[in-house]
Design a protein around this motif. Structure first.
Motif: not given
Length: 372
Positions: A64-70, A86-96, A114-121
């Motif tokens: 996955l590239d993105i996990v969408d948390v609903c 969990m998604a961020l720790e796995a290296g995935k971008h997240v839309l919440c 998210a900032a530490k992992k340089d991922l989009y949240l």
């Protein structure tokens, strides 16, 4: 190449998100996940994707590239933290979904990680992903509003003492701040979008007598005054089915400045631009008390509030696809954290009798030398 998406949480809002991804050319909906097997199976069958009953299993088996948390949970945000982390720790971008969390410390940690992992949240602050909001922001950018003086926002579910029914369900019952935490992310996000960061908050809240009679714990009427860092003042009113608003319907925002004012009605439906007295584009100003140049009204014809979801989700997919600098991400986790900081400041003000509260500072964005 389309971004591969997995959606966690398959109730109503999860179905809306999953369907939006399924219909978006920038996304490939790969899987849906819910701890309730039947919900996951039903949505997976409807959208012809794989069903999972464990997010950990979905992450282990899908690229996955993105996990969408609903997910929902207490106060509608109580179960956002664990799947997002969990998604961020796995290296995935997240839309919440909003609110980013119902716990301020959890929200701060989500943004920090998210900032530490340089991922989009990103967070589903969808109320300003509309044509009227775009047009209003363009008025600001074009200098037609001038220096902003005030912002008034009213938003609430219409109702009355005749239509009152005690809010039930484990996510709501017994939660006095359910409405405050679950709902105020939207008005706060709109006011901040147009007017910038909030410096001070003062809140007066309560509930009508019919709720008191039923021993309903919900603090359902919210009256919040604020001062923006720019010096502008703001006022927000919200209620949950306690009254029915007239002008502007269930949702209206008015932003007034030294050169003009705009009003958006019912989120998606109408923009009213009011040039100020003396504005050259307005022509001659009528004489007399209360007279003003004629307003310029734009009706979009869009009555479906549901249209905001695919539009907001597309913007997140677009930002990730284009690899925009993290500070440029629209409706980011940091933006959502701001709304929760204001929410908790409002709760603190209310609990202390209406004192003025300074919201906690937002995390600093370290500049990227490649995007200076």
């Amino acid at each position: 190449m389309a971004l591969r998406v997995g959606v966690v949480g398959c109730r109503g809002i999860g179905t809306t998100h999953a369907t939006s991804h399924k219909n978006d050319e920038l996304a490939e909906l790969v899987a849906v996940c819910d701890v309730v097997k039947q919900r996951a199976d039903d949505l997976a069958a409807k959208l012809n994707v794989k069903a999972y009953y464990s997010q950990r299993e979905m992450l282990a088996n899908e690229d996955l590239d993105i996990v969408d948390v609903c997910t929902g949970g207490p106060e509608n945000g109580g179960w956002h933290f664990e799947p997002t982390i969990m998604a961020l720790e796995a290296g995935k971008h997240v839309l919440c979904e909003k609110p980013i969390s119902n716990d301020i410390n959890e929200a701060r940690e989500m943004v920090r990680l998210a900032a530490k992992k340089d991922l989009y949240l990103g967070v589903n602050l969808n109320h300003y992903f509309t044509a009227p909001a775009d047009q209003a922001m363009q008025l600001i950018k074009d200098g037609k509003i001038g220096e902003i003086i005030y912002c008034h926002h009213r938003m609430g579910f219409p109702g009355s003492e005749w239509t009152y029914a005690r809010t039930a369900g484990p996510n709501m019952e017994g939660q006095p701040y359910f409405h405050v935490k679950a709902f105020l992310a939207h008005p706060f996000s709109l006011m901040r979008y147009f007017c910038g960061d909030v410096a001070q908050v003062q809140a007066f809240m309560g509930k009508p007598s019919f709720r008191i009679k039923e021993a309903d714990p919900m603090v359902s009427v919210n009256s919040i005054h604020m001062r923006f860092k720019s010096g502008a003042t703001g006022y927000m009113f919200s209620s949950r089915g306690d009254t029915t608003m007239s002008l502007g319907g269930w949702w209206s925002i008015e932003v007034g400045g030294t050169k003009g004012t705009f009003v958006i009605e019912n989120c998606t439906e109408r923009l009213i631009y009011q040039p100020a007295h003396g504005n050259p584009e307005a022509g001659e100003t009528p004489k007399g008390l209360g007279q003003a140049p004629a307003p310029i009204i734009t009706d979009t014809g869009e009555k479906d509030f549901g249209s905001t979801f695919p539009r907001r989700i597309h913007c997140f997919l677009e930002d990730v696809t284009n690899k925009v600098p993290k500070p440029k991400l629209r409706a980011s986790g940091r933006d959502a954290l701001a709304t929760l900081e204001y929410t908790f400041a409002a709760i603190q003000s209310y609990e202390q009798g209406g004192v003025t509260v300074l919201p906690a500072a937002l995390p600093f964005f370290k500049p990227d030398p490649n995007n200076l």
